[in-house]
Scaffold this active site. Structure first.
Site, short mmCIF file in Angstrom:
data_model
loop_
_atom_site.label_atom_id
_atom_site.label_comp_id
_atom_site.label_asym_id
_atom_site.label_seq_id
_atom_site.Cartn_x
_atom_site.Cartn_y
_atom_site.Cartn_z
CB CYS A 99 47.30 36.59 38.82
SG CYS A 99 47.82 36.93 40.50
CG HIS A 100 45.18 40.57 41.23
ND1 HIS A 100 46.13 39.72 41.75
CD2 HIS A 100 44.53 41.10 42.27
CE1 HIS A 100 46.04 39.74 43.07
NE2 HIS A 100 45.08 40.57 43.41
N GLY A 101 44.30 39.49 36.58
CA GLY A 101 43.86 39.85 35.24
C GLY A 101 42.35 39.80 35.03
CD1 TRP A 103 39.32 42.56 40.14
CD2 TRP A 103 41.33 43.53 40.33
NE1 TRP A 103 39.58 42.75 41.47
CE2 TRP A 103 40.80 43.35 41.61
CE3 TRP A 103 42.57 44.12 40.19
CZ2 TRP A 103 41.48 43.74 42.76
CZ3 TRP A 103 43.25 44.51 41.33
CH2 TRP A 103 42.70 44.31 42.60
#
Length: 166
Positions: A99-101, A103
């Site tokens: 997901c946003h990991g 980043w």
């Protein structure tokens, strides 16, 4: 017992934490929850879990997972978290982000020239960091496994744990 780290910070996605936590156990590894500090962190839903140790004090790990939610924005601000992520990558050990990991992977300087995916809103960040974005649920590039979101958890964990078998 062989440990696989799972990173947490406030506003983590509890699905993207709990599913990997128990899959790691089922595979015979010891999940070790790490954060910027050894303290309790709250998920987006209010659910809470305590990090056993600070990232800077992590023992040797066999691999590392980065759940999504808003937590990765906090994780990427920690020099100790970024150093741990880089160390796992440099050792060629399995490194997973969902997901946003991814980043955190961007801030650790690990996506340039690598095939990656993530939640659609971070596509620009991944591409601007030199990542080769793929519009796929799960992408494996060497020791790196990335996934788009909760719907991809089963395939994400199969791919991540598969790196230990082969």
């Amino acid at each position: 017992m062989r440990r696989i780290g799972i990173l947490l910070a406030d506003l983590f996605d509890e699905r993207e934490f709990l599913y990997p936590y128990y899959r790691v156990q089922e595979a015979g590894y010891a999940p070790m929850v790490l954060g910027p500090e050894a303290r309790e962190y709250r998920a987006k839903s209010g659910f809470a879990w305590k990090a056993e140790a600070a990232a800077g004090e992590a023992p040797p790990l066999e691999g590392l997972l980065i759940p999504g939610g808003f937590a990765p924005d906090y994780l990427r601000r920690s020099p100790e978290v970024l150093a741990l992520v880089r160390k796992v990558a440099e050792e060629g050990k399995p490194l997973g982000a969902i997901c946003h990991g991814p980043w955190v992977l961007v801030s650790a300087g690990l996506v340039r020239g690598r095939k990656v995916t993530g939640f659609f809103s971070i596509r620009d960040d991944l591409e601007n960091a030199g990542g080769l974005y793929r519009e796929e649920g799960v992408v494996v590039d060497g020791n790196l496994v990335t996934a788009q979101g909760p719907k991809d958890l089963p395939a994400f964990m199969r791919a991540f744990l598969g790196l230990f078998r082969g």
